[in-house]
Design a protein around this motif. Structure first.
Motif, PDB file in Angstrom:
ATOM      1  N   ALA A 133       0.828  -1.217   0.000  1.00  0.00           N
ATOM      2  CA  ALA A 133       0.000   0.000   0.000  1.00  0.00           C
ATOM      3  C   ALA A 133       0.859   1.264   0.000  1.00  0.00           C
ATOM      4  N   ASN A 134       2.046   1.180   0.614  1.00  0.00           N
ATOM      5  CA  ASN A 134       2.902   2.374   0.700  1.00  0.00           C
ATOM      6  C   ASN A 134       3.749   2.610  -0.540  1.00  0.00           C
ATOM      7  N   TYR A 135       3.826   1.599  -1.390  1.00  0.00           N
ATOM      8  CA  TYR A 135       4.656   1.747  -2.597  1.00  0.00           C
ATOM      9  C   TYR A 135       3.985   2.724  -3.562  1.00  0.00           C
ATOM     10  N   GLN A 136       4.751   3.650  -4.067  1.00  0.00           N
ATOM     11  CA  GLN A 136       4.225   4.509  -5.138  1.00  0.00           C
ATOM     12  C   GLN A 136       5.368   5.020  -6.003  1.00  0.00           C
ATOM     13  N   VAL A 137       5.042   5.294  -7.259  1.00  0.00           N
ATOM     14  CA  VAL A 137       6.067   5.778  -8.166  1.00  0.00           C
ATOM     15  C   VAL A 137       5.503   6.998  -8.889  1.00  0.00           C
ATOM     16  N   GLU A 138       6.347   8.014  -9.021  1.00  0.00           N
ATOM     17  CA  GLU A 138       5.917   9.227  -9.722  1.00  0.00           C
ATOM     18  C   GLU A 138       6.631   9.321 -11.049  1.00  0.00           C
ATOM     19  N   ARG A 139       5.878   9.593 -12.089  1.00  0.00           N
ATOM     20  CA  ARG A 139       6.501   9.741 -13.404  1.00  0.00           C
ATOM     21  C   ARG A 139       5.681  10.710 -14.242  1.00  0.00           C
ATOM     22  N   VAL A 140       6.370  11.650 -14.846  1.00  0.00           N
ATOM     23  CA  VAL A 140       5.756  12.651 -15.725  1.00  0.00           C
ATOM     24  C   VAL A 140       4.495  13.234 -15.081  1.00  0.00           C
ATOM     25  N   GLY A 141       4.628  13.619 -13.826  1.00  0.00           N
ATOM     26  CA  GLY A 141       3.535  14.315 -13.159  1.00  0.00           C
ATOM     27  C   GLY A 141       2.405  13.419 -12.665  1.00  0.00           C
ATOM     28  N   GLU A 142       2.535  12.106 -12.828  1.00  0.00           N
ATOM     29  CA  GLU A 142       1.480  11.204 -12.351  1.00  0.00           C
ATOM     30  C   GLU A 142       2.035  10.306 -11.253  1.00  0.00           C
ATOM     31  N   THR A 143       1.151   9.906 -10.339  1.00  0.00           N
ATOM     32  CA  THR A 143       1.555   8.995  -9.269  1.00  0.00           C
ATOM     33  C   THR A 143       0.874   7.655  -9.478  1.00  0.00           C
ATOM     34  N   PHE A 144       1.654   6.591  -9.414  1.00  0.00           N
ATOM     35  CA  PHE A 144       1.091   5.247  -9.615  1.00  0.00           C
ATOM     36  C   PHE A 144       1.289   4.407  -8.365  1.00  0.00           C
ATOM     37  N   LYS A 145       0.286   3.590  -8.092  1.00  0.00           N
ATOM     38  CA  LYS A 145       0.347   2.665  -6.959  1.00  0.00           C
ATOM     39  C   LYS A 145      -0.178   1.307  -7.412  1.00  0.00           C
ATOM     40  N   VAL A 146       0.022   0.291  -6.591  1.00  0.00           N
ATOM     41  CA  VAL A 146      -0.633  -0.995  -6.868  1.00  0.00           C
ATOM     42  C   VAL A 146      -2.137  -0.750  -6.762  1.00  0.00           C
ATOM     43  N   ASP A 147      -2.907  -1.375  -7.662  1.00  0.00           N
ATOM     44  CA  ASP A 147      -4.344  -1.071  -7.710  1.00  0.00           C
ATOM     45  C   ASP A 147      -5.185  -1.975  -6.805  1.00  0.00           C
TER      46      ASP A 147
ATOM     47  N   TYR B   4      -3.590  -8.229 -24.116  1.00  0.00           N
ATOM     48  CA  TYR B   4      -4.643  -7.321 -23.867  1.00  0.00           C
ATOM     49  C   TYR B   4      -5.228  -7.640 -22.501  1.00  0.00           C
ATOM     50  N   SER B   5      -4.359  -7.814 -21.511  1.00  0.00           N
ATOM     51  CA  SER B   5      -4.832  -8.212 -20.187  1.00  0.00           C
ATOM     52  C   SER B   5      -5.358  -6.992 -19.434  1.00  0.00           C
ATOM     53  N   SER B   6      -6.597  -7.083 -18.970  1.00  0.00           N
ATOM     54  CA  SER B   6      -7.173  -5.954 -18.227  1.00  0.00           C
ATOM     55  C   SER B   6      -6.760  -5.977 -16.762  1.00  0.00           C
ATOM     56  N   ILE B   7      -6.398  -7.179 -16.273  1.00  0.00           N
ATOM     57  CA  ILE B   7      -5.863  -7.295 -14.904  1.00  0.00           C
ATOM     58  C   ILE B   7      -4.661  -8.230 -14.976  1.00  0.00           C
ATOM     59  N   ILE B   8      -3.562  -7.839 -14.351  1.00  0.00           N
ATOM     60  CA  ILE B   8      -2.419  -8.747 -14.204  1.00  0.00           C
ATOM     61  C   ILE B   8      -2.188  -8.948 -12.711  1.00  0.00           C
ATOM     62  N   VAL B   9      -2.211 -10.210 -12.282  1.00  0.00           N
ATOM     63  CA  VAL B   9      -1.986 -10.531 -10.863  1.00  0.00           C
ATOM     64  C   VAL B   9      -0.593 -11.147 -10.721  1.00  0.00           C
ATOM     65  N   PHE B  10       0.175 -10.630  -9.768  1.00  0.00           N
ATOM     66  CA  PHE B  10       1.501 -11.204  -9.474  1.00  0.00           C
ATOM     67  C   PHE B  10       1.436 -11.952  -8.144  1.00  0.00           C
ATOM     68  N   ASP B  11       2.170 -13.060  -8.057  1.00  0.00           N
ATOM     69  CA  ASP B  11       2.218 -13.767  -6.768  1.00  0.00           C
ATOM     70  C   ASP B  11       3.333 -13.234  -5.881  1.00  0.00           C
ATOM     71  N   THR B  12       4.131 -12.286  -6.413  1.00  0.00           N
ATOM     72  CA  THR B  12       5.169 -11.657  -5.591  1.00  0.00           C
ATOM     73  C   THR B  12       5.083 -10.148  -5.758  1.00  0.00           C
ATOM     74  N   PHE B  13       5.683  -9.428  -4.809  1.00  0.00           N
ATOM     75  CA  PHE B  13       5.685  -7.973  -4.869  1.00  0.00           C
ATOM     76  C   PHE B  13       7.117  -7.517  -5.105  1.00  0.00           C
ATOM     77  N   ASP B  14       7.378  -7.002  -6.288  1.00  0.00           N
ATOM     78  CA  ASP B  14       8.734  -6.598  -6.648  1.00  0.00           C
ATOM     79  C   ASP B  14       8.688  -5.160  -7.162  1.00  0.00           C
ATOM     80  N   LYS B  15       9.236  -4.237  -6.359  1.00  0.00           N
ATOM     81  CA  LYS B  15       9.108  -2.813  -6.688  1.00  0.00           C
ATOM     82  C   LYS B  15       9.751  -2.460  -8.030  1.00  0.00           C
TER      83      LYS B  15
END
Ligand code: SF4
Length: 440
Positions: free
Chosen positions: A118-132, A280-291
């Motif tokens: 939940a605390n992971y976030q990345v900023e790029r070109v003025g936008e902030t992204f987090k895990v959804d 064309y995956s609308s959701i991608i689920v990972f079994d690990t969390f890799d920043k």
């Protein structure tokens, strides 16, 4: 996508060059005018007495949904599906791929892992992204864990063998992934449900059953990657998309989710995920969390899901970097977001106190803007003269992008009160350039 005016016109008497063309019985002067109104859905085709059965069938075909749009998350904050094109450049992709991480409810480090995600976030070109979202694997205690996930602002995909989940979970508007869809109860009516199958046809059949039983139309297809090579995965994913949005086959008019799991190297996981994001995956689920992997993937996602007709841009104005004063340097560039952030990041990180004049260029990079007449001496002069830099700085010097060195003379003539200096071609060379300038 809807029928265009030209597509409609081709089937009208005007387009077919028949004697009754432009007869005005529809109330319009020409068949073309009627076709354009029809394309905008401002009139019904029955207004023309000569509409052919072929055109009526075409309308029926185009009125079918291409891909269902599904919202989920406590505040319905995420949307998937709703795509209308195969290739991004045909129009745009509309709802970006949701990135989810799998967590089991019996994981002894559940809270710690959830916090980290939940605390992971990345900023790029003025936008902030987090895990959804979190793909919660139900191993008991599901209600409490679902609440914890939702409290962190993350959406839920609940995977379970239990067909009798607590009813309260529905308030979180999750996606439910029941292992056995034949036992789904009426209480899950209109919920968001995942179906799977060993073949595309079997998966589509399960989706069809849920729709015909009037349980829900909010269906997500789970495409299983197990034991498949990447080429066949991409082939299948493309086939699903094509059947849904080009053939308008309602069995495949659903968003698709995929899971990346097992003992793959990080590079392998990232390359598979990158392909799935594009195909064309609308959701991608990972079994690990890799920043590191997520940062790369989110960068790709930002590029793929930016509307190609609307380049990312920043507000044209004067930006201040590192508390500039009257002795600070002035840089100038266009308002293409990538250009702006490349220059601004270098200035900020190298601690150079400076002003950055950003000119209006419809979000084009410097050379594109120059070739499209969006970076002219007139535009630059206006931006400089409208700025308040005349009062703010003592040293009247403006550094222009190196790629526009051929404009130096022209700009110098237009702005005689300033010294126009040619800067670097690449943003990363700015600190070195400033060092040299200060030594001279
Ligand atoms: Fe063309 Fe309108 Fe006449 Fe139909 S009614 S043939 S659209 S002008």
């Amino acid at each position: 996508m809807n029928l265009t005016g030209i597509q409609i016109f081709k089937h009208l008497p005007g387009g077919l060059k028949l004697p009754k063309a432009n007869c005005k019985k529809c109330g319009f002067a020409t068949c073309m005018a009627f076709a354009l109104k029809l394309a905008q859905k401002q009139i019904d085709f029955s207004a023309c007495p000569y509409v052919s059965d072929e055109l009526k069938n075409l309308f029926e075909e185009f009125s079918k949904k291409q891909q269902n749009e599904i919202k989920f998350g406590e505040n319905m904050q995420l949307t998937i599906g709703g795509e209308t094109v195969m290739q991004r450049h045909e129009k745009t992709f509309v709802n970006k791929t949701v990135i989810a991480i799998q967590l089991s409810t019996d994981d002894k480090d559940f809270d710690k892992k959830l916090d980290e995600i939940a605390n992971y976030q990345v900023e790029r070109v003025g936008e902030t992204f987090k895990v959804d979202a979190i793909n919660l694997i139900d191993k008991g205690n599901i209600l409490e864990k679902a609440k914890n996930v939702t409290n962190k602002g993350l959406a839920l995909i609940i995977s379970t063998f239990n067909p009798y989940l607590p009813y309260e979970l529905k308030k979180y508007n999750p996606i439910f992934y029941f292992k056995d869809t034949t036992k789904i109860e009426a209480s899950y009516k209109d919920s968001r449900l995942v179906v799977n199958g060993s073949t595309l046809e079997k998966m589509a059949k399960k989706a069809e059953q849920l729709i015909s039983q009037k349980i829900t139309e909010n269906i997500i297809l789970d495409y299983d990657l197990t034991n498949k090579n990447l080429a066949s995965v991409i082939e299948d994913m493309t086939k699903i998309r094509r059947l849904g949005i080009q053939s308008r086959d309602e069995k495949f008019a659903h968003p698709v989710m995929t899971k990346i799991s097992g003992r793959k190297s990080d590079y392998e996981k990232l390359s598979i995920a990158s392909f799935l994001l594009c195909r064309y995956s609308s959701i991608i689920v990972f079994d690990t969390f890799d920043k590191a992997m997520l940062t790369t993937l989110m960068t790709l996602r930002q590029n793929i899901y930016t509307d190609p007709q609307k380049p990312l841009q920043v507000e044209p104005k004067v930006y201040e970097m590192n508390e500039p004063d009257e002795n600070s340097i002035i840089f100038l560039t266009t308002n293409f977001a990538l250009t702006y952030f490349a220059v601004a990041n270098e200035l900020e990180s190298s601690a150079i106190p400076s002003y950055l004049i950003v000119t209006p260029s419809d979000g084009m990079s410097v050379l594109t803007a120059w070739s499209a007449d969006k970076f002219t001496a007139e535009i630059v002069t206006k931006a400089v003269r409208n700025s308040n830099l005349y009062e703010k700085v003592k040293i009247k010097k403006i550094i222009i992008p190196g790629l526009l060195s051929h404009m130096q003379e022209e700009l110098q003539e237009a702005l005689p009160e300033w010294e126009i200096v040619v800067g670097t071609n690449e943003a990363y060379k700015i600190p070195e350039f400033v060092n040299k300038m200060e030594q001279n």
